[in-house]
Design an enzyme around this catalytic site. Structure first.
Site, PDB file in Angstrom:
ATOM      1  N   CYS B 102       1.831   0.701   0.876  1.00 20.34           N
ATOM      2  CA  CYS B 102       3.000   0.611   0.008  1.00 20.34           C
ATOM      3  C   CYS B 102       2.872   1.815  -0.896  1.00 20.34           C
ATOM      4  O   CYS B 102       1.975   1.885  -1.724  1.00 20.34           O
ATOM      5  CB  CYS B 102       3.018  -0.670  -0.816  1.00 20.34           C
ATOM      6  SG  CYS B 102       4.347  -0.654  -2.045  1.00 20.34           S
ATOM      7  N   CYS B 105       3.868   0.772  -4.871  1.00 20.49           N
ATOM      8  CA  CYS B 105       3.261  -0.328  -5.632  1.00 20.49           C
ATOM      9  C   CYS B 105       2.291  -1.063  -4.715  1.00 20.49           C
ATOM     10  O   CYS B 105       1.305  -0.487  -4.284  1.00 20.49           O
ATOM     11  CB  CYS B 105       4.318  -1.246  -6.227  1.00 20.49           C
ATOM     12  SG  CYS B 105       5.784  -1.502  -5.212  1.00 20.49           S
ATOM     13  N   SER B 106       2.554  -2.306  -4.418  1.00 21.97           N
ATOM     14  CA  SER B 106       1.632  -3.005  -3.525  1.00 21.97           C
ATOM     15  C   SER B 106       2.355  -4.060  -2.688  1.00 21.97           C
ATOM     16  O   SER B 106       1.879  -5.160  -2.518  1.00 21.97           O
ATOM     17  CB  SER B 106       0.497  -3.642  -4.330  1.00 21.97           C
ATOM     18  OG  SER B 106       1.030  -4.477  -5.331  1.00 21.97           O
ATOM     19  N   CYS B 107       3.523  -3.714  -2.167  1.00 21.14           N
ATOM     20  CA  CYS B 107       4.259  -4.635  -1.292  1.00 21.14           C
ATOM     21  C   CYS B 107       3.412  -4.925  -0.057  1.00 21.14           C
ATOM     22  O   CYS B 107       2.855  -4.012   0.556  1.00 21.14           O
ATOM     23  CB  CYS B 107       5.594  -4.024  -0.878  1.00 21.14           C
ATOM     24  SG  CYS B 107       6.639  -3.622  -2.300  1.00 21.14           S
TER      25      CYS B 107
END
Lengths: 136, 199
Positions: B102, B105-107
């Site tokens: 990602c 961010c941290s999807c």
């Protein structure tokens, strides 16, 4: 060949956490986490307590107060969802009451976090690879 | 405090804000929060994804459905939930390797892999995975991809989350789903590790 049936290997802290949560209101034995923030908030409350920021009884009282307020307001909705939200409210209440977190700064930070996704453009699907390293 | 009308996004932002302030003030550490979060990770963790992968390996029709419509196929196994509505599964082949990242961010496909590991959120991983995936995989994960094999890196967003169907390792003929699932690691479904048959 097979693993340990997917059991958490961290029995020590698991027991520790169980001891903390067993006397909390409304909490069934099967803690359900539907979203990342729920697990994060859960762990945050325990970590802060274990770091010596507040006695567990303070958190317990705050959680009970939050739930009572909600029951009084006659709110309906998803019980599991609400539970984790109360949990979050309880951490915030304890931290603010003990002057560990400034509520104005917190609100400011929340807005900052919320403002970020708009600039990040990460609410759109990306259908192609973002990078390709061709074989040679 | 009123709960009415707060969206999931708003609540998540509040958790993030509170956590970051508490870390900055030295009241808690990320490691400590991670430590307690890990206890429950197994409830919604990579073993769910592993079950899906194992079924795809033994059932070609299921595999076809999984690649066509991952959320529906996962739903057949009772696996699903928030952040899983828009999942796409990428099939690794001898010619093409897939890895997910990602970039901003941290999807992450939470319902099948659980919460993302720390390094997945690390800016280093996010940027290097795009710049030099082959090198990153070899140096940071000890995962050497053959020079002749193409690497495709996919950017997960909150609207579309990818994960990898790794190749079934040789030497597993006749294995049942449970045996196969035990081989499938989280890293192999992110595309930063292989599936190995432990001797």
């Amino acid at each position: 060949m097979r693993d340990s049936n997917g059991q958490p290997d961290s029995v020590g802290p698991g027991e520790e956490v169980k001891a903390l949560v067993q006397n909390l209101p409304l909490l069934s034995n099967d803690l359900a986490f539907d979203e990342p923030w729920q697990l994060r908030a859960f762990a945050l409350a325990i970590a802060a307590h274990k770091s010596g920021q507040y006695p567990w009884s303070d958190f317990q009282s705050a959680l009970i107060a939050s739930i009572k307020g909600w029951e009084g307001a006659g709110e309906v909705g998803d019980a599991a969802w609400s539970y984790h939200e109360h949990w979050l409210d309880a951490i915030q209440a304890v931290m603010v009451d003990n002057d560990l977190v400034d509520v104005d700064l917190l609100e400011e930070r929340v807005r900052e976090v919320l403002d970020m996704p708009a600039n990040r453009n990460h609410h759109e699907p990306h259908y192609e690879p973002v990078a390709v390293d061709p074989g040679c | 405090m009123s709960r009415t009308g707060r969206t999931s996004e708003e609540i998540a932002a509040r958790v993030k804000a509170l956590e970051s302030m508490m870390i900055e003030q030295g009241l808690v550490t990320t490691e400590m929060i991670d430590h307690y979060a890990e206890i429950y990770e197994n409830e919604v963790g990579p073993q769910l994804g592993a079950r899906v992968v194992a079924k795809a390996w033994v059932d070609p029709e299921f595999k076809a459905r999984l690649l066509e419509d991952a959320p529906a196929a996962c739903g057949e196994l009772g696996i699903g939930g928030m952040q899983g509505e828009h999942m796409v599964v990428l099939e690794a082949t001898p010619e093409v390797h897939h890895a997910i990242v990602c970039t901003l961010c941290s999807c992450y496909p939470w319902p099948v892999l659980g919460p993302p590991p720390n390094w997945y959120k690390d800016p280093q991983y996010r940027s290097r995975m795009i710049r030099e995936p082959r090198k990153l995989l070899a140096e940071e994960f000890g995962y050497v991809i053959d020079e002749t094999r193409e690497i495709r890196v996919w950017d997960s967003s909150s609207e579309l989350r990818y994960w990898v169907l790794p190749e079934r390792p040789s030497g597993t003929d006749g294995w049942d789903e449970q045996q196969l699932a035990a081989l499938v690691s989280r890293d192999s479904m992110i595309g930063v590790g292989s599936v190995q048959v432990t001797p």
